[in-house]
Write an enzyme that holds these catalytic residues in place. Sequence first.
Site, PDB file in Angstrom:
ATOM      1  N   ASP A  73      -1.882  -1.213  -3.720  1.00 35.97           N
ATOM      2  CA  ASP A  73      -2.240  -0.452  -4.915  1.00 35.97           C
ATOM      3  C   ASP A  73      -1.109  -0.508  -5.950  1.00 35.97           C
ATOM      4  O   ASP A  73      -0.046  -1.086  -5.709  1.00 35.97           O
ATOM      5  CB  ASP A  73      -2.576   1.002  -4.540  1.00 35.97           C
ATOM      6  CG  ASP A  73      -1.521   1.632  -3.631  1.00 35.97           C
ATOM      7  OD1 ASP A  73      -0.317   1.421  -3.887  1.00 35.97           O
ATOM      8  OD2 ASP A  73      -1.907   2.325  -2.671  1.00 35.97           O
ATOM      9  N   GLU A 124      -6.969 -20.997 -16.495  1.00 30.10           N
ATOM     10  CA  GLU A 124      -7.311 -21.697 -15.255  1.00 30.10           C
ATOM     11  C   GLU A 124      -8.428 -22.679 -15.602  1.00 30.10           C
ATOM     12  O   GLU A 124      -9.518 -22.268 -15.999  1.00 30.10           O
ATOM     13  CB  GLU A 124      -7.796 -20.699 -14.192  1.00 30.10           C
ATOM     14  CG  GLU A 124      -8.127 -21.380 -12.872  1.00 30.10           C
ATOM     15  CD  GLU A 124      -8.923 -20.510 -11.914  1.00 30.10           C
ATOM     16  OE1 GLU A 124      -8.826 -20.747 -10.708  1.00 30.10           O
ATOM     17  OE2 GLU A 124      -9.647 -19.592 -12.362  1.00 30.10           O
ATOM     18  N   ASN A 129      -0.489   4.535  -0.081  1.00 29.91           N
ATOM     19  CA  ASN A 129      -1.133   5.786   0.381  1.00 29.91           C
ATOM     20  C   ASN A 129      -1.794   5.674   1.750  1.00 29.91           C
ATOM     21  O   ASN A 129      -2.532   6.562   2.158  1.00 29.91           O
ATOM     22  CB  ASN A 129      -2.155   6.281  -0.660  1.00 29.91           C
ATOM     23  CG  ASN A 129      -3.265   5.269  -0.890  1.00 29.91           C
ATOM     24  OD1 ASN A 129      -3.297   4.214  -0.251  1.00 29.91           O
ATOM     25  ND2 ASN A 129      -4.175   5.578  -1.806  1.00 29.91           N
ATOM     26  N   ASP A 149      -4.191   3.774   2.964  1.00 29.04           N
ATOM     27  CA  ASP A 149      -5.610   3.433   3.153  1.00 29.04           C
ATOM     28  C   ASP A 149      -5.808   1.964   3.529  1.00 29.04           C
ATOM     29  O   ASP A 149      -6.938   1.489   3.663  1.00 29.04           O
ATOM     30  CB  ASP A 149      -6.449   3.791   1.915  1.00 29.04           C
ATOM     31  CG  ASP A 149      -6.085   2.964   0.687  1.00 29.04           C
ATOM     32  OD1 ASP A 149      -5.138   2.127   0.769  1.00 29.04           O
ATOM     33  OD2 ASP A 149      -6.731   3.134  -0.366  1.00 29.04           O
ATOM     34  N   ASP A 192       0.848  -1.194   0.000  1.00 37.26           N
ATOM     35  CA  ASP A 192       0.000   0.000   0.000  1.00 37.26           C
ATOM     36  C   ASP A 192       0.883   1.243   0.000  1.00 37.26           C
ATOM     37  O   ASP A 192       1.769   1.372   0.841  1.00 37.26           O
ATOM     38  CB  ASP A 192      -0.893  -0.043   1.252  1.00 37.26           C
ATOM     39  CG  ASP A 192      -1.677   1.253   1.445  1.00 37.26           C
ATOM     40  OD1 ASP A 192      -1.927   1.946   0.446  1.00 37.26           O
ATOM     41  OD2 ASP A 192      -2.037   1.557   2.602  1.00 37.26           O
ATOM     42  N   HIS A 230      -3.591 -17.125  -5.025  1.00 33.28           N
ATOM     43  CA  HIS A 230      -4.528 -16.343  -4.205  1.00 33.28           C
ATOM     44  C   HIS A 230      -5.720 -17.164  -3.720  1.00 33.28           C
ATOM     45  O   HIS A 230      -6.470 -16.705  -2.856  1.00 33.28           O
ATOM     46  CB  HIS A 230      -5.027 -15.141  -5.018  1.00 33.28           C
ATOM     47  CG  HIS A 230      -5.829 -15.552  -6.225  1.00 33.28           C
ATOM     48  ND1 HIS A 230      -5.235 -16.166  -7.311  1.00 33.28           N
ATOM     49  CD2 HIS A 230      -7.155 -15.485  -6.493  1.00 33.28           C
ATOM     50  CE1 HIS A 230      -6.183 -16.447  -8.204  1.00 33.28           C
ATOM     51  NE2 HIS A 230      -7.340 -16.046  -7.730  1.00 33.28           N
ATOM     52  N   ASP A 231      -5.926 -18.364  -4.287  1.00 35.74           N
ATOM     53  CA  ASP A 231      -7.054 -19.219  -3.902  1.00 35.74           C
ATOM     54  C   ASP A 231      -6.631 -20.413  -3.049  1.00 35.74           C
ATOM     55  O   ASP A 231      -7.462 -21.239  -2.688  1.00 35.74           O
ATOM     56  CB  ASP A 231      -7.749 -19.778  -5.148  1.00 35.74           C
ATOM     57  CG  ASP A 231      -8.619 -18.750  -5.849  1.00 35.74           C
ATOM     58  OD1 ASP A 231      -9.067 -17.787  -5.181  1.00 35.74           O
ATOM     59  OD2 ASP A 231      -8.866 -18.901  -7.061  1.00 35.74           O
ATOM     60  N   ASP A 280      -9.286 -16.582 -16.078  1.00 35.69           N
ATOM     61  CA  ASP A 280      -9.983 -17.115 -14.914  1.00 35.69           C
ATOM     62  C   ASP A 280     -11.051 -18.141 -15.330  1.00 35.69           C
ATOM     63  O   ASP A 280     -11.830 -17.877 -16.248  1.00 35.69           O
ATOM     64  CB  ASP A 280     -10.639 -15.932 -14.179  1.00 35.69           C
ATOM     65  CG  ASP A 280     -11.205 -16.306 -12.841  1.00 35.69           C
ATOM     66  OD1 ASP A 280     -10.430 -16.744 -11.980  1.00 35.69           O
ATOM     67  OD2 ASP A 280     -12.436 -16.151 -12.658  1.00 35.69           O
TER      68      ASP A 280
END
Length: 559
Positions: free
Chosen positions: A29, A256, A23, A25, A21, A329-330, A199
């Site tokens: 990003d 995928e 910034n 938040d 990140d 990520h899964d 995907d």
Amino acid sequence: MEKQWWKDSVVYQIYPRSFKDSNGDGIGDIQGIISKLDYLHKLGIDIIWLSPVYKSPNDDNGYDISDYQDIMDEFGTMEDFDELLGAAHDRGIKIMMDLVVNHSSDEHQWFVESRSSKDNPKRDYYIWKQGKDGAPPTNWEAAFKGSVWEYDEATDEYFLHLFSKKQPDLNWENPKLRSEVYNMMKWWLDKGIDGFRMDVINFISKDTSYPDGEVQPGKQYGNGSPYFMNGPRIHEFFQEMNQEVLSKYDIITVGETPGVTPEEAKLYTGRDRNELNMVFQFEHMGLGDGPEGKWSNGPWKLTELKRILTRWQKGLEEDGWNSLYWNNHDQPRVVSRFGNDQEYRVESAKMLATLLHMMQGTPYIYQGEEIGMTNVAFDTIEEYRDIETLNAYKELVGEGKMSKDDMMSAIYARSRDNARTPVQWDSTKYAGFTSGQPWIDVNPNYTEINAEKAMEDQDSIFYYYQKLISLRKKHGIIVEGTYDLILEDSENIYAYTRSTDNEKLLVICNFTGETAQFDLPEHISYTETVLLIQNYHTDSNDIQHIELKPYEARVYKLS
């Protein structure tokens, strides 16, 4: 073997929300990614696979896209993206985008129009059906639980969503829709990106008769997968996509493809098929699955892992190409899933990396894997963010199918959020990921496990990955050699050879926390040996009999 740049490459997956990140938040990003490009360049990777950064309401963390040609506000702007593309290319790193075109968000303009009336020109961009006797059109179960059909009062019909109800499936039977998708792909490729990871792309062709699926004992819903996985027109759609788009650019494409066999993968990736470069298969990811799939997480056997990986190595060795991965990520973190994330975290992380990177195929590294990040065990379900995890908890605990404790231990083992905790950059607050409150908690072990520590230690997992990547560039046999399993029945040692006409690699990996005895099979002959890489300090070139330490890995070049 036909030479292709993507066969020689190593891919690094970035899940932007959790990477860095810039910034404060609490959400990773694009500027955060730019700030870490030198780190990735040092690691030696060739390609970044960027999980979705498109405009999205974030029902499924960006895999629900509301505008394919704009950037999610939380991640930055299109100017930021262009800067990332240029900065990556300056360092010799390519960018592969995530292409999510089995479904869109229900907030995409196409769907807003589609659901507005039955005679809207975009009605047929999605899959709408009449109900059956007051019930949904079929009995299929969605990936995130519940029915795949959502009733829409305005037009008194149901729309199909194989995932969340905010992810309606696109209707690939409609040539206008396909043309829109191809134009969008060309727009990104003309911008200069270097390829697509697609995907659940083998779901785009459905059996248009929409039969009910088989209902397993104790289940409420039927299994629709035989009617949407590798469907009737799938190869026709891919060949059209290739002809219209992919063949016009020198890019990397990976699909995928859950539920695919090596025989089917050859149809997707064969050199004369004109479809894709490679696919992701999931067989090894299903190890230990029980009656509730990954939520009944059980034991697995090394012989079973060998059988699966060998089937894929042998199945695609003449034609087609493998994607090599342990986690994404899964999936949970590899060192927690297949290694030992406590006593032998460093050794087992290096061993697992060795096993994978020495196989034939293109290796994928998931962010944080290169420093040995582990699964997380949050105290309460409220700390989890993943829609799949939350829905499964609600259903399985809520309906009394699993106790709260059993479900939490399944979540600790297999939840997608294990991969989604922020990358651990240093030992400052929030692991140097953000100066604000992160969107999901940081793994508490960040003070011990972080990139800064790894960079300061020449023996770290990071430098081991760096060495594996440079060996791949140096030794053609790692890309081209034929794979053959040895010691097939051992439950302790995974060993194999890679061979070309005049040389051989011998890869030996101890999968246990005990010592294990390796004896070289008699059929392997050699005159001299060179130790290429190892995860314990040794310079022994005797390969006849080796007493392997816990999670020890060695690679020898034989000539």
